[in-house]
Enzyme design. Structure first.
Site, PDB file in Angstrom:
ATOM      1  N   PRO A 118       0.829  -1.200   0.000  1.00 49.41           N
ATOM      2  CA  PRO A 118       0.000   0.000   0.000  1.00 49.41           C
ATOM      3  C   PRO A 118       0.870   1.259   0.000  1.00 49.41           C
ATOM      4  CG  PRO A 118       0.042  -0.999   2.172  1.00 49.41           C
ATOM      5  CD  PRO A 118       0.794  -1.917   1.267  1.00 49.41           C
ATOM      6  N   GLY A 122       4.334   3.796   5.204  1.00 46.04           N
ATOM      7  CA  GLY A 122       5.663   3.849   5.826  1.00 46.04           C
ATOM      8  C   GLY A 122       6.540   2.694   5.393  1.00 46.04           C
ATOM      9  N   LEU A 123       6.156   2.014   4.304  1.00 43.62           N
ATOM     10  CA  LEU A 123       6.965   0.886   3.835  1.00 43.62           C
ATOM     11  C   LEU A 123       7.918   1.313   2.703  1.00 43.62           C
ATOM     12  CD1 LEU A 123       4.222  -1.906   3.877  1.00 43.62           C
ATOM     13  CD2 LEU A 123       5.853  -1.305   5.669  1.00 43.62           C
ATOM     14  N   SER A 126       7.396   5.117  -1.935  1.00 41.11           N
ATOM     15  CA  SER A 126       7.802   6.199  -2.842  1.00 41.11           C
ATOM     16  C   SER A 126       9.253   6.020  -3.273  1.00 41.11           C
ATOM     17  CB  SER A 126       7.578   7.566  -2.199  1.00 41.11           C
ATOM     18  OG  SER A 126       8.325   7.685  -1.024  1.00 41.11           O
ATOM     19  N   ASP A 169      15.535   5.138   2.708  1.00 41.99           N
ATOM     20  CA  ASP A 169      14.594   4.361   1.881  1.00 41.99           C
ATOM     21  C   ASP A 169      15.146   4.089   0.486  1.00 41.99           C
ATOM     22  OD1 ASP A 169      13.141   4.864   4.117  1.00 41.99           O
ATOM     23  OD2 ASP A 169      11.355   5.579   3.091  1.00 41.99           O
TER      24      ASP A 169
HETATM   25  O1  PMV Z   1       7.921   6.934   8.446  1.00 42.57           O
HETATM   26  P1  PMV Z   1       9.094   6.837   7.573  1.00 42.57           P
HETATM   27  O2  PMV Z   1       9.260   5.491   6.950  1.00 42.57           O
HETATM   28  O3  PMV Z   1       9.194   7.972   6.575  1.00 42.57           O
HETATM   29  O4  PMV Z   1      10.411   6.914   8.493  1.00 42.57           O
HETATM   30  C1  PMV Z   1      10.909   8.109   9.025  1.00 42.57           C
HETATM   31  C2  PMV Z   1      12.148   7.858   9.802  1.00 42.57           C
HETATM   32  C3  PMV Z   1      12.628   9.057  10.599  1.00 42.57           C
HETATM   33  O5  PMV Z   1      13.805   8.650  11.252  1.00 42.57           O
HETATM   34  C4  PMV Z   1      11.604   9.452  11.638  1.00 42.57           C
HETATM   35  C5  PMV Z   1      12.890  10.264   9.721  1.00 42.57           C
HETATM   36  C6  PMV Z   1      14.067  10.109   8.775  1.00 42.57           C
HETATM   37  O6  PMV Z   1      14.103  10.903   7.789  1.00 42.57           O
HETATM   38  O7  PMV Z   1      14.984   9.321   8.998  1.00 42.57           O
END
Ligand code: PMV
Length: 345
Positions: A118, A122-123, A126, A169
């Site tokens: 999905p 948060g996976l 993007s 990511d």
């Molecule tokens: O929620 P996500 O997967 O975008 O993770 C963010 C991780 C943080 O450490 C909170 C922010 C970052 O840019 O590292």
């Protein structure tokens, strides 16, 4: 590097994995290491040549109905607008633009996107979309970019679309596996591959987010301004947990990895980034037999991970009762990969 195909282009498909952060989110913003891993859910981007200069984007399955977007002479024409898909399209557009600029060549293609995850959970969807588009588009023009080039262009796409982004990511979508990532100075990061054969059977639970990553990072910053010593101490402890977890992962000590996930969750909760729904999932997972569980990513809703060797089924059933969506996954899978579907004519 010159194009191998001259004017003739093959049809190709590139895929890139999603990710979860195992340890160290939020603390990475303050210079501490984080451990992030790929998951066996991927985004696929097919690039097929066209006879004109148009880039046409078809988002087939981004967990919302498909849309068709035409991108011509730097103008985006949207056929149907379905919120979240549209935001994923921004990453495709930017990836095409950045690759064209980097290689100094632009060709017309149909880009067809399919996702096994999905969007917005948060996976790292993007980043997977960005990285897979970069590789597919470059390859269909006859260019093989190196992983370092892909990771760096992918990070640029995320920064230009979002304003700010850590390279976490896009690195994991490119290289896959399990990575330890740490900032060395502002905007500079080191990456280290963790060579562990450990099987980490994970269950992911997801609930709607009430705040964006940017808002959560800002909230923590404000807490730190009010309680500098206290929050510095928590960040430092998260850093220690991450380093202990690295050792445990390398020794394949899953009991310890689970225990450290629980400690990491407690520290994140103390920063105020967890909430009632996330905590509920975290605790039912443990009650159902998970060795450890924690929120993953920025928090304020979003995803929870539970380490559940031999108990994946049971833990998933329990987590499902409290989650909008759950999935069982293997971690540490390969990064971006590309293959030709049809040779150039
Ligand atoms: O929620 P996500 O997967 O975008 O993770 C963010 C991780 C943080 O450490 C909170 C922010 C970052 O840019 O590292």
């Amino acid at each position: 590097m010159p194009s191998l195909f001259g004017g003739l282009m093959p049809k190709v498909v590139a895929s890139a994995p999603g990710k979860v952060t195992l340890f160290g989110e939020h603390a990475i913003v303050y210079g501490y290491p984080a451990i992030v891993t790929s998951i066996d859910r991927r985004v696929y981007v097919t690039s097929e040549p066209r006879n004109d200069n148009t880039v046409k984007i078809m988002a087939l399955d981004l967990r919302v109905p498909g849309i068709i977007v035409t991108y011509k002479d730097n103008e985006v024409v949207v056929g149907t607008d379905y919120g979240q898909s549209l935001s994923a399209v921004a990453y495709l557009n930017k990836a095409v633009e950045i690759v064209s600029e980097y290689l100094n060549v632009r060709k017309g293609v149909n880009l067809i996107v399919r996702s096994e995850m999905p969007v917005g959970a948060g996976l790292g969807t993007s980043a997977s979309v960005s990285v897979a588009t970069i590789v597919a588009y470059a390859k269909s023009m006859g260019y093989d970019l190196s992983p370092d080039e892909v990771a760096s262009l992918g990070w640029r796409v995320e920064k230009e679309v979002q304003g700010i982004a850590s390279p976490m990511d896009t690195s994991i979508a490119t290289y896959g596996g399990i990575l330890k990532i740490q900032a060395t100075s502002i905007g500079k990061y080191v990456r280290e591959k963790l060579y562990t054969e450990t099987e980490l059977p994970i269950v992911i639970g997801y609930v709607e987010r009430t705040a964006t990553t940017k808002e959560m990072v800002k909230m923590v910053k404000k807490l730190k301004e009010r309680y500098p010593d206290l929050v510095d101490g928590i960040m430092k402890e998260i850093g220690t947990v991450t380093l202990e977890a690295e050792k445990a992962l390398l020794k394949r000590d899953l009991e310890k990895v689970g225990e450290l996930m629980n400690i990491n969750h407690g520290l994140l909760d103390s920063l105020g980034v967890s909430n009632y729904r996330l905590n509920e999932i975290v605790y039912v997972a443990r009650a159902a037999g998970a060795l450890g569980s924690k929120l993953t990513g920025a928090g304020g809703g979003g995803a929870v991970i539970a380490l559940a060797p031999n108990t994946q089924e049971r833990v998933e059933v329990a987590m499902k009762l409290h989650s909008t969506m759950t999935l069982k996954t293997r971690v540490g899978v390969g990064g971006v990969a590309v293959k030709e579907l049809e040779k150039a004519p």
